[in-house]
Scaffold this active site. Structure first.
Site, PDB file in Angstrom:
ATOM      1  N   ARG A 124       0.838  -1.198   0.000  1.00 18.64           N
ATOM      2  CA  ARG A 124       0.000   0.000   0.000  1.00 18.64           C
ATOM      3  C   ARG A 124       0.879   1.257   0.000  1.00 18.64           C
ATOM      4  O   ARG A 124       1.757   1.414   0.840  1.00 18.64           O
ATOM      5  CB  ARG A 124      -0.914   0.018   1.224  1.00 18.64           C
ATOM      6  CG  ARG A 124      -1.988   1.103   1.164  1.00 18.64           C
ATOM      7  CD  ARG A 124      -2.925   1.035   2.355  1.00 18.64           C
ATOM      8  NE  ARG A 124      -3.502  -0.288   2.532  1.00 18.64           N
ATOM      9  CZ  ARG A 124      -4.534  -0.781   1.840  1.00 18.64           C
ATOM     10  NH1 ARG A 124      -5.099  -0.017   0.907  1.00 18.64           N
ATOM     11  NH2 ARG A 124      -4.994  -1.997   2.068  1.00 18.64           N
ATOM     12  N   GLU A 126       0.576  -7.885  -3.826  1.00 13.98           N
ATOM     13  CA  GLU A 126      -0.658  -7.116  -4.003  1.00 13.98           C
ATOM     14  C   GLU A 126      -0.346  -5.627  -3.993  1.00 13.98           C
ATOM     15  O   GLU A 126       0.337  -5.136  -3.092  1.00 13.98           O
ATOM     16  CB  GLU A 126      -1.624  -7.440  -2.864  1.00 13.98           C
ATOM     17  CG  GLU A 126      -2.773  -6.463  -2.700  1.00 13.98           C
ATOM     18  CD  GLU A 126      -3.510  -6.620  -1.375  1.00 13.98           C
ATOM     19  OE1 GLU A 126      -4.169  -5.646  -0.967  1.00 13.98           O
ATOM     20  OE2 GLU A 126      -3.420  -7.695  -0.756  1.00 13.98           O
ATOM     21  N   LYS A 149      -9.753 -13.644   3.261  1.00 16.60           N
ATOM     22  CA  LYS A 149      -8.900 -12.730   4.017  1.00 16.60           C
ATOM     23  C   LYS A 149      -9.624 -12.323   5.296  1.00 16.60           C
ATOM     24  O   LYS A 149     -10.673 -11.674   5.236  1.00 16.60           O
ATOM     25  CB  LYS A 149      -8.582 -11.496   3.166  1.00 16.60           C
ATOM     26  CG  LYS A 149      -7.738 -10.454   3.867  1.00 16.60           C
ATOM     27  CD  LYS A 149      -7.446  -9.275   2.966  1.00 16.60           C
ATOM     28  CE  LYS A 149      -8.611  -8.324   2.863  1.00 16.60           C
ATOM     29  NZ  LYS A 149      -8.241  -7.063   2.168  1.00 16.60           N
ATOM     30  N   GLY A 202      -2.235  -6.233  11.391  1.00 14.38           N
ATOM     31  CA  GLY A 202      -1.598  -6.357  12.696  1.00 14.38           C
ATOM     32  C   GLY A 202      -0.837  -7.640  12.931  1.00 14.38           C
ATOM     33  O   GLY A 202      -0.473  -7.936  14.068  1.00 14.38           O
TER      34      GLY A 202
END
Length: 209
Positions: free
Chosen positions: A19, A42, A131, A160
């Protein structure tokens, strides 16, 4: 033949979530990850120019690594990921219509879930894996309790996860993990990413002994 999702996850069941990655740095980041053993990468669609990053990754690693997008919420985004060469669609939610659309295009699909209802909706729509997000809010105990009522499908905790918490999640039914800011976040140096990537790989391999 390009690597399959099953093959990729059997080699290293860690999904690298990049990200915030930019096209200018994505190949350098990916080089470090692939060298460390990662086989699924990803690029979340709320990253800068995500389709360009996916295209670059797919061109270089498409046969050996599963490349795709995260935070996919519309059919139009699925089309753009496919056009960029992506092969896996990862979503934050369990949208049955989106899953069926992705599978009709012969793409892998890993939707997010947080309840048994979410999980069954995704499974019935054809999801390849699930997920669990956010995993740190649910915890290993929650996953273990829910796993009892779910059919046999790979569940990947995301959110986390640290090298120290992997064993507890695996003992509770997890089959792999999605790794976000603990692995990569915008502004990290390549050496920081390399250090994090190796720490997660070492943490996972330690659970096998």
């Amino acid at each position: 033949m390009p690597i399959t999702l099953k093959e990729a996850m059997s080699q290293m069941p860690l999904v690298a979530i990049l990200r915030g990655v930019t096209p200018a740095e994505v190949l350098d980041v990916a080089d470090v990850l692939v060298t460390a053993g990662y086989r699924v990468i990803e690029v979340p669609l709320n990253s800068p120019s995500p389709y360009e990053s996916i295209k670059l990754l797919s061109y270089k690693y498409g046969n050996d690594v599963i490349i795709g997008a995260g935070t996919v919420v519309t059919k139009e985004q699925v089309d753009l990921v496919e056009a960029a060469g992506g092969r896996i669609i990862i979503s934050p939610h369990a949208d049955a219509e989106l899953i069926r659309y992705s599978k009709a295009k012969d793409l892998y699909c890993v939707p997010g879930f947080f309840t048994p209802s979410d999980a069954y909706a995704a499974i019935n729509a054809g999801a390849d894996s699930l997920k669990l997000f956010p995993a740190d809010a649910f915890g290993p105990k929650g996953l273990k309790a829910m796993s009892v009522v779910l059919p046999d499908i790979d569940i990947l905790p995301v959110g986390g996860v640290s090298p120290d918490t992997m064993q507890a999640f695996l003992d509770s039914g997890a089959k792999g993990f999605g790794l976000g800011s603990g692995l990569f976040k915008a502004g990290m140096t390549i050496s920081q990413v390399q250090q994090n990537a190796n720490a997660y790989v070492d943490g996972y391999r330690a659970t096998l002994t």
